[in-house]
Scaffold this motif. Sequence first.
Motif, short mmCIF file in Angstrom:
data_model
loop_
_atom_site.label_atom_id
_atom_site.label_comp_id
_atom_site.label_asym_id
_atom_site.label_seq_id
_atom_site.Cartn_x
_atom_site.Cartn_y
_atom_site.Cartn_z
N ARG A 159 0.84 -1.18 0.00
CA ARG A 159 0.00 0.00 0.00
C ARG A 159 0.88 1.24 0.00
O ARG A 159 1.86 1.32 0.75
N VAL A 160 0.53 2.19 -0.86
CA VAL A 160 1.31 3.42 -1.01
C VAL A 160 0.36 4.60 -0.86
O VAL A 160 -0.62 4.72 -1.59
N ARG A 161 0.66 5.48 0.12
CA ARG A 161 -0.19 6.64 0.37
C ARG A 161 0.66 7.88 0.58
O ARG A 161 1.84 7.79 0.94
N LEU A 162 0.06 9.03 0.38
CA LEU A 162 0.69 10.29 0.73
C LEU A 162 0.22 10.70 2.11
O LEU A 162 -0.93 10.48 2.48
N ALA A 163 1.12 11.31 2.87
CA ALA A 163 0.81 11.66 4.26
C ALA A 163 1.62 12.87 4.68
O ALA A 163 2.58 13.26 4.02
N THR A 164 1.25 13.44 5.81
CA THR A 164 2.03 14.51 6.43
C THR A 164 2.25 14.17 7.89
O THR A 164 1.54 13.35 8.48
N ILE A 165 3.25 14.84 8.47
CA ILE A 165 3.56 14.68 9.88
C ILE A 165 4.16 16.00 10.36
O ILE A 165 4.89 16.66 9.61
N PRO A 166 3.87 16.44 11.59
CA PRO A 166 4.52 17.65 12.09
C PRO A 166 6.05 17.49 12.08
O PRO A 166 6.58 16.43 12.43
N ALA A 167 6.76 18.54 11.70
CA ALA A 167 8.22 18.48 11.65
C ALA A 167 8.82 18.26 13.04
O ALA A 167 9.95 17.77 13.16
N ALA A 168 8.07 18.61 14.07
CA ALA A 168 8.52 18.38 15.44
C ALA A 168 8.13 17.00 15.95
O ALA A 168 8.41 16.66 17.10
N GLY A 169 7.45 16.20 15.12
CA GLY A 169 6.95 14.90 15.53
C GLY A 169 5.49 14.98 15.94
O GLY A 169 5.01 16.03 16.37
N GLY A 170 4.78 13.88 15.76
CA GLY A 170 3.36 13.87 16.10
C GLY A 170 2.63 12.84 15.28
O GLY A 170 3.22 11.89 14.75
N HIS A 171 1.32 13.02 15.15
CA HIS A 171 0.49 12.05 14.45
C HIS A 171 0.65 12.16 12.94
O HIS A 171 0.83 13.24 12.39
N ASP A 172 0.57 10.99 12.28
CA ASP A 172 0.57 10.94 10.82
C ASP A 172 -0.84 11.23 10.31
O ASP A 172 -1.82 10.70 10.84
N PHE A 173 -0.91 12.07 9.27
CA PHE A 173 -2.20 12.42 8.67
C PHE A 173 -2.16 11.98 7.21
O PHE A 173 -1.29 12.41 6.45
N TYR A 174 -3.11 11.12 6.82
CA TYR A 174 -3.09 10.55 5.47
C TYR A 174 -3.90 11.41 4.51
O TYR A 174 -5.07 11.72 4.75
N LEU A 175 -3.25 11.77 3.40
CA LEU A 175 -3.89 12.60 2.38
C LEU A 175 -4.63 11.75 1.36
O LEU A 175 -5.59 12.21 0.75
N THR A 176 -4.16 10.55 1.13
CA THR A 176 -4.82 9.63 0.21
C THR A 176 -5.06 8.34 0.95
O THR A 176 -4.28 7.95 1.82
N ASP A 177 -6.14 7.66 0.60
CA ASP A 177 -6.48 6.42 1.28
C ASP A 177 -6.98 5.37 0.30
O ASP A 177 -7.77 4.51 0.65
N ASN A 178 -6.50 5.48 -0.95
CA ASN A 178 -6.90 4.53 -1.97
C ASN A 178 -6.37 3.15 -1.65
O ASN A 178 -5.26 2.99 -1.14
N GLU A 179 -7.13 2.14 -1.98
CA GLU A 179 -6.67 0.77 -1.79
C GLU A 179 -5.62 0.40 -2.82
O GLU A 179 -4.77 -0.46 -2.57
N THR A 180 -5.66 1.00 -3.98
CA THR A 180 -4.70 0.71 -5.04
C THR A 180 -4.18 2.03 -5.60
O THR A 180 -4.72 3.10 -5.33
N GLY A 181 -3.16 1.94 -6.42
CA GLY A 181 -2.61 3.11 -7.09
C GLY A 181 -1.35 3.60 -6.43
O GLY A 181 -1.17 3.47 -5.21
N HIS A 182 -0.47 4.14 -7.23
CA HIS A 182 0.82 4.62 -6.73
C HIS A 182 0.81 6.13 -6.63
O HIS A 182 0.36 6.83 -7.54
#
Length: 317
Positions: A159-182
């Motif tokens: 599974r391949v998704r785009l995500a963000t995370i605070p530069a200081a550390g913290g929770h991961d936030f997913y921008l895409t949640d597709n089951e397939t696709g790169h």
Amino acid sequence: MPAFETNRWPGRQDLQPHQTTQIIIGDADGASADLVFESDRLFEAPNWSPDGTSLVVNSEGGLFVIDIASGAVTAIDTQGVDRVNNDHILSPDGQLVYFSANGHLYSVPIAGGDVTKISNDFPPELQYFYWLHGVSPDGRTLAYVATHAVGEDPNPRGRVRLATIPAAGGHDFYLTDNETGHFDGPEYSRDGEWIYYNSEEVAAVPGHAQLFRMRPDGSDHEQLTFDDRVNWFPHFDPSGAQVLYLSYEAGTQSHPADVELIIRMMAPDGSAVRDVVTLFGGQGSLNVNSWNPEGTRFAYAAYPIAGYGGGIDRWDR
């Protein structure tokens, strides 16, 4: 033309026989280029420092600074964190290098030392990897590619998704949640209003990545390129007026090394596409943002092979 092996894997550890790394600085209009560094070692992914004096690159699992004026190379002390790959970027003020290594995200002062781990730990069987690509203009958020295994699937990139995370550390936030696709290459626009990326989300055939953008909350996906070529890694200039990217020939899958390809430019809305450079390279050539502070030049890596070419000696200006 001599025989050589085309390296079509997404990554590699070394150069081929008779191959060199050339770190080149080219004009945004394609008018001229300068060879600033050459080596028989594999160096990848130049970042240009905000003060305009140096380039940050990776090689053999470490980070290095190349002085543009002299070509001198200095190692960045990462305090034993090794296996650094070609996903590294500088903080907006140029004081920190954010980088991916061993599946995690870290930061280190550009002078070295005091390495900070940013990413989170996941169960080992998930094989979760962070692949860094972007930092928000305010320096507070990192954009990355998340890969992990799915179920009993032995593929660690199931599974391949785009995500963000605070530069200081913290929770991961997913921008895409597709089951397939790169998805790959997330980078913030200069105003922070968009994240640009490459994706196969509308591809009719595997590998046919195009460039897209979306809002930082993952909404409003908009396709920007619509051609037959395979387009990767959009990079904004400092003014936000133009976007540089890699363009592979039709039928290419992923972003391989050791192929002939084009560096192209476009406007932020996907218009005004033009070719800037043709080179032999790919993986490691332009994975990360490499614009100079003025937005007039950019750095990239070519990997010519003796007797074949593909580097600066192929320029015909």
